[in-house]
Design an enzyme around this catalytic site. Structure first.
Site, PDB file in Angstrom:
ATOM      1  N   SER A 162       0.759  -1.807  -0.098  1.00 26.06           N
ATOM      2  CA  SER A 162       0.059   0.129  -0.165  1.00 26.06           C
ATOM      3  C   SER A 162       0.626   1.289   0.032  1.00 26.06           C
ATOM      4  O   SER A 162       0.116   2.291  -0.076  1.00 26.06           O
ATOM      5  CB  SER A 162      -1.462   0.412   1.011  1.00 26.06           C
ATOM      6  OG  SER A 162       0.195  -0.169   1.858  1.00 26.06           O
ATOM      7  N   LYS A 216      -6.381   3.205   8.713  1.00 24.37           N
ATOM      8  CA  LYS A 216      -4.882   4.679   7.758  1.00 24.37           C
ATOM      9  C   LYS A 216      -6.249   5.856   7.691  1.00 24.37           C
ATOM     10  O   LYS A 216      -5.678   6.453   8.524  1.00 24.37           O
ATOM     11  CB  LYS A 216      -5.189   4.340   6.426  1.00 24.37           C
ATOM     12  CG  LYS A 216      -4.121   2.738   6.246  1.00 24.37           C
ATOM     13  CD  LYS A 216      -4.592   1.997   4.936  1.00 24.37           C
ATOM     14  CE  LYS A 216      -3.487   1.120   4.992  1.00 24.37           C
ATOM     15  NZ  LYS A 216      -2.822   0.782   3.971  1.00 24.37           N
TER      16      LYS A 216
END
Length: 792
Positions: free
Chosen positions: A683, A726
């Site tokens: 990511s 996140k």
């Protein structure tokens, strides 16, 4: 040992000397000798080259490896070497025969071996009536010792009876007694045969006393065993008499009591038959038998289990919803699932309990909500921690053949609950291990399968127990370590971190009142203002849960409690301006991830076991030959993402207006700070590509923007996981804008509305869009800061 008849040998006045450890050689006896020390081997070799005669003297302390003159006794034995055998490891074995007692006059040599001048001590063999009496008494004592159990071979006794010389008899018997070295040395140092006989007789008398005492003890033990057997026969006769007279004995009363308890336990038919069979075995067994206690313990476990006992359930959805809201703030998806279970259970008579698995960071309320679920259902609550469990027997129990066998922790917890339908929490299921004792997760497959756990088999019980009414709840910080077969049996409910508003509400409503009460304070003693609370959340903690916040509040309460005890009367207000006095300097910086726009530094978002986190990715170029340097404890997947990012930037060199051949003239270095923490996953791909593009184009990256997404060689941005965690991490760090893959737009539904409103989201499907959003124009703006220079 054997005695030998030898010819008269002349003993030289000077002999090689071998020090002995833990042994004394008596005259007229043949003994094997193991020689290992260098000096001793040299002495043995010298003796073999001369008259085959050597002086054997015992060390005073056996532990001394290299004895000196003062470490040796002055009296010893001259012995002839009958045989010598050299061993491959450098040592030697010799067969020696004692010749005569000797006294060391002086040492003539110490290296490479001891050499001594000796004096042979003459044996005075005056055999008068007194000596004859001493000899006969000594032989009699020796035979008496053999009769009392001392292990003396018959041929030794026969040899003793045939010895006529006084000194030889004393030496022979002394050799076969378990005497200490200093005691044997005292015998060999006796002036004449009479004194030697007396000393051996004294030591043998002491040995006889010990043997007689041992014989008496053995006799008492034997009598006790005989008495126990007699009592057993009498007890059996008494039992028969009681049966004839119709009087119940103690064991019969115990059997009747157990039979009544078995009946009252209302066990299923197969279990009842098993219990009665074991009870019949116990009734026929003597009370003193070792297995009787094993059977009693087994029956106690069967009787103690709640075979038919159930908690009466509450099926009031409004009441259950109220209880869940009282105990926990937020967690709407969990509460919704519990209420759905209650609604279905209310409509159907029988429904197998669900297997819920709460997965999320520490401190988010996974364990504590189990108690709330039990309270809302009106059931008992039991919990076992599986962290560090490596033995399958912890789950299934040990078989009764083992000493100290017990049921597994599942059955133990059910007995502790006292009902067959408790709420059962299996905590930390992701931390179960496996080793040579078995795999506990394999045993949990049966426990957590609604199609199998109606007949759960414990190794100790050896009968099935119905677990289908139990509501099993498991908790984990991550699912990666849970085997797929076990994961398939559970309904996973993800937990995410709390927002700042959630934490403020939880601290105000739950944590502060709890800690104030715990520390013996009241509202008249302390007031923690909301501004101080927000500062604690922003600058003193950085976590998904609320445990660290509770610790900080507890620290404040302890200091206030001390001031109250010292005489403080006023109500102490904890505000933002005086928080430093209680908690010290701030531990985290709240605000933007970077203080200013920088070239070569991009802000990324990461998922961790503790929730989400914000990390910086740095990139720079150095003169070199096109080598890619990756640092920061990066995993294999993250390294591959970095290589893909470099390849993308190379492919877009013309569009980005950078030198096409930069990769052949410069080394590229990508670093992710926090080198002690392992990092992995795809990511950070777009973050690394952005940092590298910024370095090569000299265009700074927006400091208020964070990003996450996987990159391909063609520049496509692929979806990632952990979006909610996140986003919350970015919100905690003060980020204003977030770049997300287009396919992750649907995941924002899981993020609370207030967080979504405070952040600006950009959804992209190509890396070109990311660079357009993230990089500022190449103008020397005031707020641009080159890495390593102080921002103004």
């Amino acid at each position: 040992m054997i005695e030998t008849g030898k010819e008269e040998l002349v003993i030289p006045e000077e002999l090689p000397l071998i020090p002995l450890r833990d042994m004394i050689i008596f005259p007229n006896l043949v003994v094997p000798l193991f020689v290992g020390r260098e000096r001793s081997i040299n002495a043995l070799e010298a003796a073999m080259k001369e008259e085959h005669i050597v002086a054997l003297v015992t060390q005073k302390i056996a532990d001394v490896q290299e004895p000196e003159i003062e470490d040796l006794y002055q009296l010893g034995t001259a012995a002839t070497i009958m045989q010598e055998l050299k061993i491959p490891d450098g040592t030697a074995k010799a067969l020696v025969e004692g010749l005569s007692r000797i006294q060391i006059v002086e040492f003539t040599q110490t290296e490479p071996y001891f050499r001594v001048r000796i004096k042979v001590l003459d044996e005075e063999e005056e055999k008068d009536i007194e000596v004859e009496a001493l000899m006969r008494n000594l032989v009699s004592q020796f035979e008496r010792a053999a009769s009392l159990g001392k292990p003396i071979p018959q041929e030794v006794l026969l040899a003793t009876a045939n010895i006529d010389e006084p000194s030889r008899l004393a030496d022979f018997i002394a050799f076969h007694l378990n005497l200490k070295i200093d005691e044997k040395q005292r015998i060999i140092e006796a002036v004449n045969a009479r004194e030697r006989l007396e000393r051996v007789s004294t030591f043998l008398s002491r040995e006889l006393e010990i043997l007689e005492i041992g014989s008496k003890i053995q006799s008492r033990v034997k009598e006790q065993l005989t008495k126990t057997q007699k009592e057993y026969f009498l007890r059996e006769q008494l039992k028969a008499i009681h049966q004839e007279l119709g009087i119940a004995d103690e064991q019969a009363a115990e059997i009747d009591e157990l039979r009544a308890k078995i009946k009252a336990a209302k066990m299923p038919k197969p279990v009842n038959e098993k219990a009665l069979k074991e009870l019949d075995r116990l009734a026929k067994m003597p009370q003193a038998a070792a297995e009787s206690s094993v059977i009693r313990t087994y029956l106690d476990w069967l009787i103690g289990l709640p075979w038919q006992k159930k908690s009466k359930q509450k099926l009031d959805l409004k009441e259950a919803s109220k209880i869940l809201d009282e105990d926990h703030y937020g967690l709407e998806h969990v509460k919704k699932r519990v209420l759905e279970y209650l609604a279905v259970h209310k409509l159907t008579e029988k429904m197998r309990g669900p297997i819920l698995c709460f997965v999320g960071p520490p401190g988010t309320g996974k364990t504590s909500i189990g108690k709330s679920i039990a309270r809302s259902l009106g059931r008992k609550f039991v919990r076992i921690s599986l962290g560090g469990v490596h033995d399958e027997a912890e789950i299934r129990g040990h078989r009764r053949t083992y000493v100290g066998a017990m049921p597994g922790r599942i059955v133990q917890a059910i007995q502790q609950a006292g009902t067959k339908n408790p709420v059962f929490m299996l905590d930390e299921i992701d931390k179960v291990g496996a080793d040579f004792r078995g795999d506990p997760t394999a045993a949990l497959l049966e426990v957590l399968d609604p199609e199998q756990n109606f007949a759960f088999s414990d190794h100790y019980l050896e009968v099935p127990f119905d677990l289908s009414d139990v509501v099993f709840i498991t908790t984990a910080n991550m699912l990666e370590t849970v085997p797929p077969a076990l994961r398939d049996r559970m309904e996973v409910i993800p937990y995410s971190g709390y927002t700042e508003e959630d934490k403020v509400h939880i601290a105000t409503e739950y944590l502060i009142p709890k800690q104030v009460e715990t520390h013996g304070l009241t509202d008249k003693n302390i007031l923690i203002e909301e501004s101080a609370l927000r500062k604690i959340i922003r600058e003193y903690t950085r976590e998904a849960g609320v445990r660290d916040i509770e610790r900080k509040i507890a620290s404040i309460c302890r200091q206030v409690a001390r001031k109250v005890v010292e005489g403080e009367k006023k109500r102490l207000k904890i505000a933002q301006k005086n928080l430093h006095d209680y908690l010290g300097p701030s531990q985290f910086r709240y605000g933007l991830a970077e203080e200013a726009d920088e070239v070569g530094v991009a802000t990324g978002l990461a998922w961790t076991e503790a929730g989400g986190d914000v990390l910086s990715v740095e990139a720079t170029t150095l003169s070199g030959k096109g080598k890619l340097i990756l640092t920061g404890h990066l995993g294999e997947v993250m390294r591959e993402s970095a290589q893909a990012a470099v390849s993308y930037v190379r492919s877009r060199a013309e569009v980005l207006k950078i030198d096409k051949h930069f990769y052949s003239e410069f080394d590229t270095h990508i670093h992710v700070p926090g080198g002690a923490i392992p990092k992995d996953g795809p990511s950070a791909g777009i973050t690394m590509a952005t940092a590298l593009a910024s370095t090569l184009t000299k265009r700074p990256v927006k400091r208020e923007l964070a990003m996450t997404g996987e990159i391909t060689l063609r520049g496509r941005v692929l979806p990632i996981g952990g979006v909610k965690e996140k986003v919350l991490a970015a919100h905690r760090a003060g980020v204003k804008e977030i770049i997300l893959p287009e396919e992750n737009e649907k995941d924002l539904e899981l993020v609370s509305k207030e967080v979504r409103e405070e952040l600006k989201f950009h959804f992209v499907d190509h890396m070109d869009q990311v660079l357009e959003l993230a990089l500022r124009p190449e103008t020397p703006a005031k707020r641009i800061r080159q890495p390593g220079k102080q921002a103004k």
